[in-house]
Design a protein around this motif. Structure first.
Motif, PDB file in Angstrom:
ATOM      1  N   ARG A  41      -1.747   4.055  -0.039  1.00  0.00           N
ATOM      2  CA  ARG A  41      -2.532   4.841   1.248  1.00  0.00           C
ATOM      3  C   ARG A  41      -0.846   5.122   2.097  1.00  0.00           C
ATOM      4  O   ARG A  41      -1.952   5.654   2.490  1.00  0.00           O
ATOM      5  N   LEU A  79      -2.544   8.950   3.257  1.00  0.00           N
ATOM      6  CA  LEU A  79      -3.082   9.196   1.752  1.00  0.00           C
ATOM      7  C   LEU A  79      -3.898   9.401   2.123  1.00  0.00           C
ATOM      8  O   LEU A  79      -5.327   9.317   1.191  1.00  0.00           O
ATOM      9  N   ASP A  89      -2.326  12.902  -5.804  1.00  0.00           N
ATOM     10  CA  ASP A  89      -3.871  12.137  -6.405  1.00  0.00           C
ATOM     11  C   ASP A  89      -3.547  10.730  -7.247  1.00  0.00           C
ATOM     12  O   ASP A  89      -3.921   9.980  -7.146  1.00  0.00           O
ATOM     13  N   ARG A 118      -3.064   7.775  -4.769  1.00  0.00           N
ATOM     14  CA  ARG A 118      -3.927   7.159  -4.888  1.00  0.00           C
ATOM     15  C   ARG A 118      -5.021   6.530  -5.638  1.00  0.00           C
ATOM     16  O   ARG A 118      -5.557   5.231  -5.398  1.00  0.00           O
ATOM     17  N   ARG A 163       0.551  -1.057  -0.258  1.00  0.00           N
ATOM     18  CA  ARG A 163       0.287  -0.191   0.419  1.00  0.00           C
ATOM     19  C   ARG A 163       0.609   1.374   0.163  1.00  0.00           C
ATOM     20  O   ARG A 163       0.198   2.501  -0.070  1.00  0.00           O
TER      21      ARG A 163
END
Length: 172
Positions: free
Chosen positions: A126, A172, A118, A121, A90
């Protein structure tokens, strides 16, 4: 100024290599020895390296261009993490975020960071990690304003010299 940001492709590798070497030189002249800098940039910021990153689905390269003429002025590079802290699938590493000094105070750095977040994500990540030279107060202040906190340390070799870096993390 309205900087243009776009996902870089393999055709952008020469421009990315140019701005990478220029920003590294601007950032570290007087800190890193000239021959070490040249060797580092030739090896780690070559067009071939950037071509590999732009064609790797696990990486995201964003190119910032000047609105007048589309000259490359900055970039970010997201990669799978390679840092001396515990990571998992992640996590993503912001390996590089650089912009030419002429862009300071224009909001480009924040815009590049927002785009990198962005993109991370969108990949389902994460946590974003990054390493920065410990004595680079300007960069550290920027990362802290962007919500990063200390997560560890590492040593980073450029040529014949080993530098002490800090590792930052941000959810994030």
């Amino acid at each position: 100024m309205e900087w243009r940001l776009r996902r870089a492709g393999s055709g952008d590798a020469p421009a990315l290599s140019l701005v990478a070497a220029a920003t590294f030189l601007e950032t570290f002249a007087g800190i890193i020895a000239g021959p070490d800098m040249v060797r580092h940039c030739t090896t780690n910021s070559s067009a071939a390296k950037f071509n590999g990153w732009t064609t790797d689905s696990a990486c995201v390269v964003t190119l910032a261009e000047h609105p007048d003429g589309a000259a490359p002025v900055g970039y970010t590079l997201l990669v799978p993490p390679d840092l001396p802290i515990d990571t998992d699938a992640r996590d993503i590493e912001l390996r590089r975020i650089y912009a030419l000094s002429q862009t300071r105070g224009t909001g480009l750095g924040h815009k590049l960071m927002t785009r990198a977040i962005d993109d991370a994500r969108a990949l389902g990540r994460r946590r974003m990690l990054l390493g920065v030279l410990g004595i680079n107060a300007r960069a550290r202040a920027f990362y802290e304003r962007e919500g990063f906190v200390l997560a560890g340390t590492r040593q980073f070799r450029v040529g014949d010299t080993v530098y002490d870096d800090v590792v930052y993390a941000r959810g994030l």
